[in-house]
Enzyme design. Structure first.
Site, PDB file in Angstrom:
ATOM      1  N   GLY A   1       0.836  -1.195   0.000  1.00 63.35           N
ATOM      2  CA  GLY A   1       0.000   0.000   0.000  1.00 63.35           C
ATOM      3  C   GLY A   1       0.870   1.243   0.000  1.00 63.35           C
ATOM      4  CB  SER A   2      -0.001   4.720   0.618  1.00 65.61           C
ATOM      5  OG  SER A   2      -0.582   4.607   1.903  1.00 65.61           O
ATOM      6  CB  THR A   3       5.240   5.640   1.598  1.00 68.35           C
ATOM      7  OG1 THR A   3       5.756   4.941   0.459  1.00 68.35           O
ATOM      8  CG2 THR A   3       6.368   5.926   2.567  1.00 68.35           C
TER       9      THR A   3
ATOM     10  CB  VAL B   1      -1.009   3.098   5.136  1.00 69.21           C
ATOM     11  CG1 VAL B   1      -1.569   1.877   5.851  1.00 69.21           C
ATOM     12  CG2 VAL B   1      -2.101   4.146   4.978  1.00 69.21           C
ATOM     13  N   GLY B   2       2.170   2.360   5.375  1.00 69.14           N
ATOM     14  CA  GLY B   2       3.234   1.386   5.664  1.00 69.14           C
ATOM     15  C   GLY B   2       4.040   1.801   6.888  1.00 69.14           C
TER      16      GLY B   2
ATOM     17  CD  GLU C   1       7.242  -5.510  -1.722  1.00 70.06           C
ATOM     18  OE1 GLU C   1       7.645  -4.538  -2.398  1.00 70.06           O
ATOM     19  OE2 GLU C   1       7.963  -6.472  -1.439  1.00 70.06           O
TER      20      GLU C   1
ATOM     21  CB  CYS D   1       3.571  -0.197  -6.883  1.00 76.31           C
ATOM     22  SG  CYS D   1       3.809  -1.891  -7.428  1.00 76.31           S
TER      23      CYS D   1
END
Ligand code: NAD
Length: 484
Positions: A230-232, A234-235, A252, A286
């Site tokens: 997902g998005s950075t 949220v990561g 990822e 991505c």
């Protein structure tokens, strides 16, 4: 009037549908903006039921011979494959992508399952015969336990199977959470795997919001590892939450992949790759090509060629004949990309194509955005510094390879990259110096199950694909035998 489908009312737990306690979530068709299905979201209590089911199935699953697990997964994957004709339109309806792209995606997801089924027959370990006189050592590899797999909406099935395949073959059991906007294909996929013989509880799906079901999964004490795509932002949040309990994570995350086009490249091939690599899946990948750096001496020709291709792309409903690019997934995603383009153009970029929604009256209710080309926006504008997750491509003129590589590396992301040149020396230099997990030389964006995949810098941590993926779904233990 569209009737709202409630076939999949909630989660899929322990081999059966499970009615969730959370709020109802509408599933919207991005091509017309209308809700066509409704799924109740999982609460933390529903997530607990799923994790308990996965924990309950763990002992029996992990004790099977690895090749037996492979055999069972292989049979189940074949059963999914027999239902491709049903899954393809379902994915198009909830995600927006063209039927062709849905077919490519689901076929690839099944290929990944089969790749790890194949590896289940060839896994070997480490044995060191003579550590000291009469002393030998070997390395045990054990599954982690329950794995939480959190997946975004852009490739719901491939991004799921990248996690599911190595996790299950290694002996773990899984609870997956698809994006709140794309639950249906994942639920049907799980049901088909179960019908195909995957034992109850080995693979469970909880639907719902990231802030509720996602966080409940990440923080559940029985979940040993979170595999997240997902998005950075949220990561990073997940990495922080997973710190409590020292949970394993693979992340990822976002990308802003650079493409470098040298003056000796096959320019026609490079232009086609730029267009395909950017506009595939509505630019919502991505690994999409998100920045092009082209040598000054050939820039005009390349820009003209990519622009002409962008203008020719047929934009339409994913389920319509001849559509090459479907809608964006949500209105919010479209607004974000539109904002990035507008700001970059206002800052001085030259808009060569697109820049807004299509005029076609039949497409007004969907989340469409035309293929967009912006030339030379400032290097501190959003199209240079942020991830653009939609069909808009910035192109910059550069003096040569050194500048191109420096610009490529100026991004906080480091997922994929490509270089187009006939000169071996330039290709090797780019592959050595670009900070990214993948570099394609005269090719683009295809991820191979045989090779490890994962981002550098803000694009993530850990690897999916390849034999390397097993390292992220197992613990090792060194055993020393003998020695007195
Ligand atoms: P997102 O981060 O908003 O959501 C991804 C998933 O995380 C969803 O299932 C969501 O419900 C869940 N989630 C959200 N908040 C959460 C929380 N607090 N706790 C637990 N789970 C939570 O991402 P998105 O917008 O759905 O997807 C697009 C992003 O994914 C882009 O940045 C894209 O580059 C990235 N992506 C990366 C890869 C890769 O392999 N590196 C592949 C595809 C997409």
């Amino acid at each position: 009037m569209t009737t709202v489908d409630t076939t999949y009312a909630g989660s899929f737990i322990g081999g059966a549908q499970h009615r969730n306690a959370g709020d109802a979530l509408d599933v919207v068709n991005p091509a017309d903006g209308r809700a066509f299905a409704r799924v109740a979201a999982a609460s933390a209590a529903d997530v607990d039921v799923a994790v308990q089911a996965a924990a309950g199935a763990f002992d029996a699953w992990s004790e099977l011979a690895v090749s037996k697990r492979g055999e069972i997964l292989g049979r189940a994957a074949h059963h999914v494959e027999e239902h491709l004709d049903e899954l393809i339109p379902l994915l198009t309806r909830e995600q927006g992508k063209t039927l062709r792209d849905s077919k490519i995606e689901i076929t690839k997801a099944i290929d990944t399952l089969m790749h790890y089924v194949g590896l289940s027959k060839s896994l070997r370990g480490v044995h060191t015969p003579n550590l000291d006189p009469g002393v030998e050592g070997y390395v045990l590899r054990k599954p982690l336990g329950v794995v939480g797999a959190i997946v975004p909406w852009n490739f719901p099935t491939t991004l799921l199977c990248n996690k599911l395949a190595p996790a299950l073959v290694a002996g773990n059991t899984v609870v997956a959470k698809p994006a709140a906007t794309t639950p249906l294909t994942t639920l049907r996929f799980a049901e088909l795997l179960a019908d195909g013989g995957l034992p109850p509880g080995v693979f469970n799906v909880v639907t719902g919001k990231g802030s509720v079901a996602g966080e409940a999964l990440v923080t559940h004490p029985h979940v040993r590892k979170i595999a997240f795509t997902g998005s950075t932002p949220v990561g990073e949040q997940i990495m922080a939450l997973a710190a409590r309990g020292t949970k394993r994570v693979t992340l990822e995350l976002g990308g802003s992949d650079p493409m470098i086009i040298c003056d000796d490249a096959d320019l026609a091939a490079a232009a086609s790759a730029a267009s395909m690599g950017r506009f595939y899946n509505g630019g919502q990948a991505c690994l999409a090509i998100k920045r092009v750096y082209v040598f000054e001496s050939v820039a005009d020709q390349v820009i003209e060629s990519i622009t002409a291709k962008a203008k020719r792309l047929k934009v339409g409903r994913g389920d319509a004949e001849g559509t090459q690019m479907g809608p964006m997934h949500t209105d919010a995603q479209r607004a974000e990309v539109a904002g990035q383009v507008t700001q970059s153009v206002n800052a001085g970029g030259e808009l060569r194509a697109g820049g807004g929604a299509p005029d076609d009256p039949d497409l007004q209710d969907g989340f469409f955005y035309m293929p967009t080309i912006v030339v030379d926006p400032p290097h501190d504008s959003p199209m240079a510094t942020e991830e653009v997750f939609g069909p808009a491509l910035p192109i910059w003129r550069v003096a040569g390879l050194d500048e191109a590589i420096q610009r490529a590396n100026a991004s906080p992301f480091g997922l994929g990259s490509s270089v187009w040149t006939k000169d071996l020396q330039s290709a090797r230099e780019a592959a050595n110096r670009i900070e990214a997990g993948y570099t394609w030389i005269n090719s683009r964006t295809k991820v191979y199950d045989e090779l490890p995949f994962g981002g550098w810098k803000s694009s993530g941590y850990g690897k999916e694909h390849g034999q390397e993926a097993f390292d992220f779904y197992t613990e090792t233990k060194s055993v020393v035998l003998g020695g007195g």
